[in-house]
Write a protein that holds these residues in place. Structure first.
Motif, PDB file in Angstrom:
ATOM      1  N   UNK A   1      25.313   3.681 -25.694  1.00  0.00           N
ATOM      2  CA  UNK A   1      26.625   4.107 -26.153  1.00  0.00           C
ATOM      3  C   UNK A   1      26.641   4.739 -27.540  1.00  0.00           C
ATOM      4  N   UNK A   2      25.583   4.600 -28.338  1.00  0.00           N
ATOM      5  CA  UNK A   2      25.627   5.182 -29.677  1.00  0.00           C
ATOM      6  C   UNK A   2      25.808   6.702 -29.655  1.00  0.00           C
ATOM      7  N   UNK A   3      25.122   7.457 -28.775  1.00  0.00           N
ATOM      8  CA  UNK A   3      25.396   8.900 -28.724  1.00  0.00           C
ATOM      9  C   UNK A   3      26.860   9.204 -28.401  1.00  0.00           C
ATOM     10  N   UNK A   4      27.446   8.451 -27.454  1.00  0.00           N
ATOM     11  CA  UNK A   4      28.853   8.661 -27.114  1.00  0.00           C
ATOM     12  C   UNK A   4      29.762   8.284 -28.281  1.00  0.00           C
ATOM     13  N   UNK A   5      29.368   7.256 -29.039  1.00  0.00           N
ATOM     14  CA  UNK A   5      30.141   6.846 -30.213  1.00  0.00           C
ATOM     15  C   UNK A   5      30.196   7.966 -31.257  1.00  0.00           C
ATOM     16  N   UNK A   6      29.051   8.604 -31.516  1.00  0.00           N
ATOM     17  CA  UNK A   6      29.014   9.689 -32.492  1.00  0.00           C
ATOM     18  C   UNK A   6      29.879  10.864 -32.042  1.00  0.00           C
ATOM     19  N   UNK A   7      29.949  11.080 -30.750  1.00  0.00           N
ATOM     20  CA  UNK A   7      30.791  12.161 -30.233  1.00  0.00           C
ATOM     21  C   UNK A   7      32.265  11.801 -30.354  1.00  0.00           C
ATOM     22  N   UNK A   8      32.615  10.545 -29.977  1.00  0.00           N
ATOM     23  CA  UNK A   8      34.018  10.133 -30.017  1.00  0.00           C
ATOM     24  C   UNK A   8      34.541   9.994 -31.441  1.00  0.00           C
ATOM     25  N   UNK A   9      33.720   9.461 -32.327  1.00  0.00           N
ATOM     26  CA  UNK A   9      34.160   9.157 -33.686  1.00  0.00           C
ATOM     27  C   UNK A   9      34.070  10.363 -34.612  1.00  0.00           C
TER      28      UNK A   9
END
Length: 449
Positions: A261-269
Motif C-alpha cells: 500500500x505504500x505506493x498507493x499512499x504516495x499517490x493518494x496523499x
C-alpha cells in the motif's frame, strides 16, 4: 514477485481494468488467505521432502505464478470478446464493471499459484538456518537472508515502473518471474546439507552441532536417537506454538501493508505517479536492510552475557517493538514533506525486519529440528490470516474514506484512512510481544524424545 503488482496496479492495471481500491484489496486479501493455508501444508511438505528438493518445488511454483500474471489481460480479452487494451480502457457502465470483475478473477488465479509457491520459502529457509547454525547465531543468519527480500524491494521500484512504461506492465511480471527460474538453477547446483557437504571440516561441524551436544547433556534429547516426527495435533498442544503463531498473526500483515500500500499512499496523499514513487520506495527498503541484519545480530549482545537464547531474544524483541511507534507521526508530520512519512515508515519497516529475524528464530530455540518447518508453516498460516484482515480491511477502509470523505485526526478522505491504518501498524508489535511473553514467560524447549 509480490511487489510487481503493487507498483503497477494504480497507474497501469487499474485504468485498463477499471479497478477500485476494494478490487485491489480483494486480490491481496485472497493472496494472503491462500498463502496462509498453503503455509500450513508447506511446512509439512518441506519436513517430508527435505530442504533441497522442497525448496526447488517452491521456487518453481512461485516463479510460474509470477509469470502467469502477464496473461491476465489476454485472458480477460478472450473471455469477453474484447479486441485490445484500448477497447477496455474506453469501456463504461456495465461493460467496465464486467471487465473489472473478470480481470480480478484472473489475477486472483495467478496470485493463488504465486501464494502456494511462496508458502514454501520461509519453512525451507528457517530449516536450512537450523541445519547450518547453532541457536545463538540463527537470528543473525535469518536477518542476513531475509535482507535479500529487501534488496528485491529496492530493485523493484527502480525497475518495474520503467519496464511497465516502456514495454507494458506484462513485461515486468515476466522478467521478475524468469529471475526466479535463474535462482532455481543456482539452488540446485550450490546447496548441500551439512552431512553431505564435503567442504566442511570437523571444527565447523562441531560448531554447528554444539546445541545437540548441550541438549543431550541436559537430557532434552538422546545423543544417538533419530529425529522424532511431530504431528499437527501434537504441535498445537504447546504454548510455544501459539506464542509464535500469535506474534506472526499480529505483525506479518504490517509488513505486507507497507509492501502493498505504500505506493498507493504516495499517490493518494501526494499525487505521485510511476517513476516518481521509485526513489522513496527504494530508500524505504534500503533502510530496512540494516534492520534485518543488525536486528538479527542484536540478541547476541544479551546471549553472550549469560542469557539463554530465548530470554536474550525476547529482551531484544521488546526493545525492537517500541520502534514502530514512530509510525504514529507519519500522518501528523506528513505536511512537511513526503520524505517524513517515508522515513518514519522506514523505521517501522526496519523494525519489522529485525522482529521477523528474531521471531523466526524462537522456533529453533524451542523445537527440535525435525519440527522446525512444520511450526514455521503454522506461524506462516497465522501471519497470512492476519494479513487477510489487514489487506481486505485496508481496501474497504480506503474506498469508504474516499467515497464518504471520512474525517479523522484533522485529515479527510483517503489520508484519514491511512492515519487509521498507521495506528494499527504502530502498536501491533508491543501487543504481540506482551501476549507472547504471557504464553511463554521462560525458556522451555520441547524435548526431542
Amino acid at each position: 514477485d509480490r511487489q510487481v503488482l503493487s507498483l503497477t496496479w494504480k497507474d497501469f492495471i487499474a485504468p485498463e481494468f477499471h479497478w477500485t481500491d476494494s478490487n485491489y484489496g480483494d486480490i491481496t486479501a485472497i493472496f494472503s488467505i491462500v498463502y496462509a493455508i498453503a503455509n500450513l501444508f508447506a511446512g509439512r511438505f518441506i519436513d517430508w521432502m527435505g530442504t533441497k528438493k522442497g525448496y526447488l518445488w517452491a521456487i518453481f511454483v512461485w516463479s510460474l505464478g509470477a509469470c502467469l500474471h502477464a496473461l491476465c489481460g489476454w485472458a480477460t480479452e478472450e473471455t469477453l470478446g474484447i479486441h485490445n487494451a484500448e477497447e477496455m480502457l474506453s469501456a463504461t457502465g456495465a461493460v467496465a464493471s464486467t471487465i473489472a470483475i473478470t480481470s480480478v478473477y484472473y489475477f486472483i488465479a495467478a496470485r493463488i499459484v504465486l501464494g502456494v509457491g511462496e508458502a514454501g520459502n520461509f519453512p525451507a529457509a528457517i530449516k536450512v538456518t537450523a541445519e547450518y547454525f547453532p541457536k545463538k547465531d540463527r537470528a543473525f543468519a535469518t536477518g542476513i537472508f531475509n535482507s535479500g527480500a529487501n534488496v528485491g524491494a529496492i530493485v523493484a521500484p527502480l525497475t518495474v515502473p520503467v519496464m511497465a512504461e516502456l514495454w507494458g506492465w506484462e513485461t515486468a511480471f515476466i522478467v521478475v518471474g524468469l529471475v526466479g527460474f535463474v535462482w532455481l538453477g543456482i539452488w540446485q547446483f550450490v546447496y548441500k546439507r551439512p552431512e553431505e557437504n564435503t567442504k566442511m571440516n570437523a571444527a565447523e561441524r562441531a560448531y554447528i552441532n554444539q546445541d545437540i551436544e548441550a541438549d543431550a547433556a541436559a537430557g532434552l534429547v538422546a545423543a544417538e536417537a533419530p529425529a522424532r516426527k511431530m504431528s499437527f495435533v501434537e504441535c498445537m498442544k504447546y504454548r510455544q506454538t501459539w506464542a509464535f503463531a500469535f506474534g506472526k498473526f499480529m505483525t506479518d500483515g504490517v509488513w505486507w501493508f507497507f509492501l502493498f500500500w505504500t505506493p498507493a499512499y504516495l499517490k493518494a496523499q501526494y499525487g505521485m505517479v510511476g517513476t516518481q514513487i521509485a526513489w522513496p520506495i527504494a530508500v524505504l527498503y534500503t533502510i530496512t536492510v540494516f534492520g534485518s541484519v543488525f536486528g538479527g545480530k542484536f540478541p547476541t549482545y544479551f546471549i553472550n552475557r549469560g542469557m539463554n537464547p530465548y530470554a536474550g531474544r525476547m529482551r531484544a524483541m521488546l526493545i525492537i517493538a517500541f520502534f514502530p511507534l514512530v509510525v504514529l507521526l507519519a500522518q501528523p508530520l506528513g505536511y512537511l514533506s513526503y520524505w517524513v512519512p517515508i522515513l518514519l515508515i522506514s523505521v517501522g519497516a526496519s523494525a519489522h525486519q529485525a522482529w521477523s529475524a528474531n521471531i523466526f528464530s524462537t522456533v529453533g530455540d524451542m523445537f527440535p529440528r525435525s519440527a522446525i518447518a512444520t511450526i514455521t508453516g503454522i506461524g506462516g498460516m497465522a501471519g497470512g490470516l492476519g494479513s487477510v484482515f489487514i489487506q481486505k480491511g485496508a481496501g474497504m477502509l480506503f474506498t469508504y474514506s474516499g467515497d464518504a470523505n471520512l474525517a479523522f485526526m484533522g485529515f479527510e478522505g483517503k489520508p484519514a484512512g491511512y492515519a487509521i491504518a498507521f495506528i494499527f501498524c504502530a502498536v501491533a508489535y508491543v501487543v504481540a510481544w506482551c501476549v507472547m511473553k504471557a504464553l511463554v514467560p521462560k525458556y522451555k524447549p520441547i524435548a526431542d524424545r
